[in-house]
Motif scaffolding. Structure first.
Motif, mmCIF file in Angstrom:
data_model
loop_
_atom_site.group_PDB
_atom_site.id
_atom_site.type_symbol
_atom_site.label_atom_id
_atom_site.label_comp_id
_atom_site.label_asym_id
_atom_site.label_seq_id
_atom_site.Cartn_x
_atom_site.Cartn_y
_atom_site.Cartn_z
ATOM 1 N N ASN A 47 0.828 -1.205 0.000
ATOM 2 C CA ASN A 47 0.000 0.000 0.000
ATOM 3 C C ASN A 47 0.863 1.256 0.000
ATOM 4 N N GLU A 70 -3.282 -0.275 -7.628
ATOM 5 C CA GLU A 70 -3.554 -1.071 -6.435
ATOM 6 C C GLU A 70 -2.509 -2.168 -6.282
ATOM 7 N N SER A 74 -4.739 -7.012 -3.569
ATOM 8 C CA SER A 74 -6.095 -6.442 -3.518
ATOM 9 C C SER A 74 -6.818 -6.644 -4.847
#
Length: 480
Positions: A47, A70, A74
């Motif tokens: 992230n 992303e 995910s």
């Protein structure tokens, strides 16, 4: 390999960019997006990586509707959770079983003709960042996606240090058998921007030469005399305990921003000892998922008024050191200190009694804050202390467990990443992708993997300092 030209690179159906550390990989991805048509899917591993990419795209004024960024995890999770019964999916608490299931299910789902049609109609190009960190199972996912859109891989084989499972090893970007057409359309970044932009062209050139040596030899036996831009302190081992503190204190006094990199990643104790040796003037970077964050938060969840002191004694021993903790509390009582510490011990005793009678997570947090601010206890693991205090307060406010509060706190850090300021110590696994004005490699010969060595050396944007321990029989002076 050809030098990188964005328009040529994206024109290939399958292409791969080798991007040495500090050569502007994130900038290169942003430049590619300026020339793509339609929407691009940009995948990475963390992230924090997602945030860094979005920041760079925003700085280049790339319209948000031109890309979706992303993590690979995910991206595939969405498909699995959409098309598989929840009862079939392992609990997310069991990370090994959960992610293994997710990736295998995704490999099946993504090969469905109607899923393929959706992906083809949504995206024109796929960019995958930090490809050297892909395991073979993730590599299979990307190879499936590469059948649906132009695909461009970015990474550096010399920075592949995150292999955790023998059953699912990292992809080898240098293996033509694994990489296929990507290897045949291979490009390379050639300008060391990290060092050029800091007026250290000499350091950038020499790190490039050292990189070539590491790729050829794949060992860590480096003759640093051949790389004079790197500062080497040779410390004779029979005067180690005199010379090392002198050199480290001198470095601390000269540089406002320093990253010390310890060669041992598996244990925190060596770094804790180092921080304490230099009077907690150095901030210890912690693993996002170090077990102590979760075990200590669970210990607070199990705490009762009757076990308040005994639990605090154990936890404060971890945070402040057993010796310092025992000066103030035992498992049964608060110590009755005399002299200049009498008032402090009375106030601590009052705070403990109040918390026993008015038991709450917030009041427990206030005891930890009292230890830090009023008793001025030395803190080697400031991140652990801060996270525990935050989690206790969040548990009190949101009526959740301290463990849940801790998970939330660590996930926030995971999302936004971290930057290095001041004097810090970490390991290669904790600092890959980060940079600092000055990096100090502690005990250079203890770096036994050439990839970890390369990652460590390339963190310093202005100065790189190496500590080399030398036996007395090789005495040649302390500096070259």
């Amino acid at each position: 390999m050809a030098p990188f030209v964005a328009t040529e690179f994206i024109s290939k159906q399958k292409s791969m960019l080798i991007a040495p550390a500090g050569y502007g990989k994130t900038y290169a991805i942003a430049e590619c997006l300026l020339y793509t048509s339609g929407k691009s899917l940009v995948l990475t591993h963390t992230n924090a990586g997602v945030s860094a990419l979005k920041e760079k795209f925003k700085a280049r004024n790339i319209p948000p509707d031109k890309y979706q960024v992303e993590t690979i995890s995910s991206y595939v999770q969405k498909y699995v959770h959409s098309f598989v019964s929840p009862a079939t999916i392992p609990s997310q608490d069991d990370k090994r079983a959960y992610f293994s299931y997710i990736i295998n299910a995704a490999i099946t789902i993504l090969q469905s003709p109607w899923i393929a049609k959706i992906i083809k109609n949504t995206y024109r190009d796929l960019f995958v960042d930090e490809y050297q960190d892909c395991t073979l199972s993730y590599h299979r996912v990307i190879m499936i996606l590469s059948c649906y859109m132009r695909t461009h891989l970015m990474g550096d084989p010399l920075q592949g240090i995150f292999g955790f499972s023998a059953k699912d090893p990292l992809v080898d970007m240098r293996d033509v058998g694994q990489m296929g057409d990507f290897a045949r359309n291979s490009y390379e970044l050639v300008i060391p921007w990290r060092w050029n932009n800091n007026g250290r062209d000499d350091l950038g050139i020499q790190l490039g030469l050292l990189r070539g040596q590491l790729i050829r030899q794949q060992n860590v036996n480096i003759d640093y005399a051949a790389y004079p831009a790197i500062i080497v302190h040779r410390i004779i081992t029979d005067v180690l305990y005199v010379e090392l503190p002198r050199i480290i204190n001198d470095i601390l006094g000269r540089y406002p921003n320093i990253l010390f990199i310890h060669p041992i990643s598996a244990k925190t104790d060596p770094r804790v000892d180092f921080v304490r040796k230099f009077n907690n003037r150095i901030y210890m970077l912690e693993s996002l998922d170090d077990k102590d964050f979760y075990s200590l938060s669970r210990a607070f969840d199990a705490m009762t008024p009757d076990t308040l002191l005994s639990t605090l004694s154990v936890i404060c021993g971890k945070l402040f050191g057993v010796t310092h903790t025992k000066e103030w509390i035992t498992d049964e009582r608060v110590k009755n200190r005399q002299g200049e510490n009498k008032d402090l011990s009375l106030r601590l005793d009052e705070k403990v009694r109040f918390t026993t009678e008015n038991f709450s997570r917030r009041n427990i947090a206030s005891i930890l804050e009292f230890f830090r601010t009023e008793l001025k206890m030395p803190v080697a693991r400031a991140d652990l202390l801060n996270s525990l205090i935050t989690s206790l307060k969040e548990a009190d406010e949101n009526k959740c467990s301290v463990y849940e509060g801790m998970c939330n706190a660590r996930n926030r850090l995971r999302r936004y990443g971290r930057k290095i300021h001041g004097h810090c110590i970490g390991t290669t696994l904790l600092t890959k992708g980060l940079e600092c004005d000055c990096v100090v490699l502690l005990d250079i010969d203890a770096f036994t993997d050439y990839r970890h060595l390369y990652v460590a050396l390339t963190r310093g944007s202005r100065d790189i300092i190496v500590i080399k321990l030398v036996p007395p029989e090789e005495r040649q002076g302390n500096l070259f």
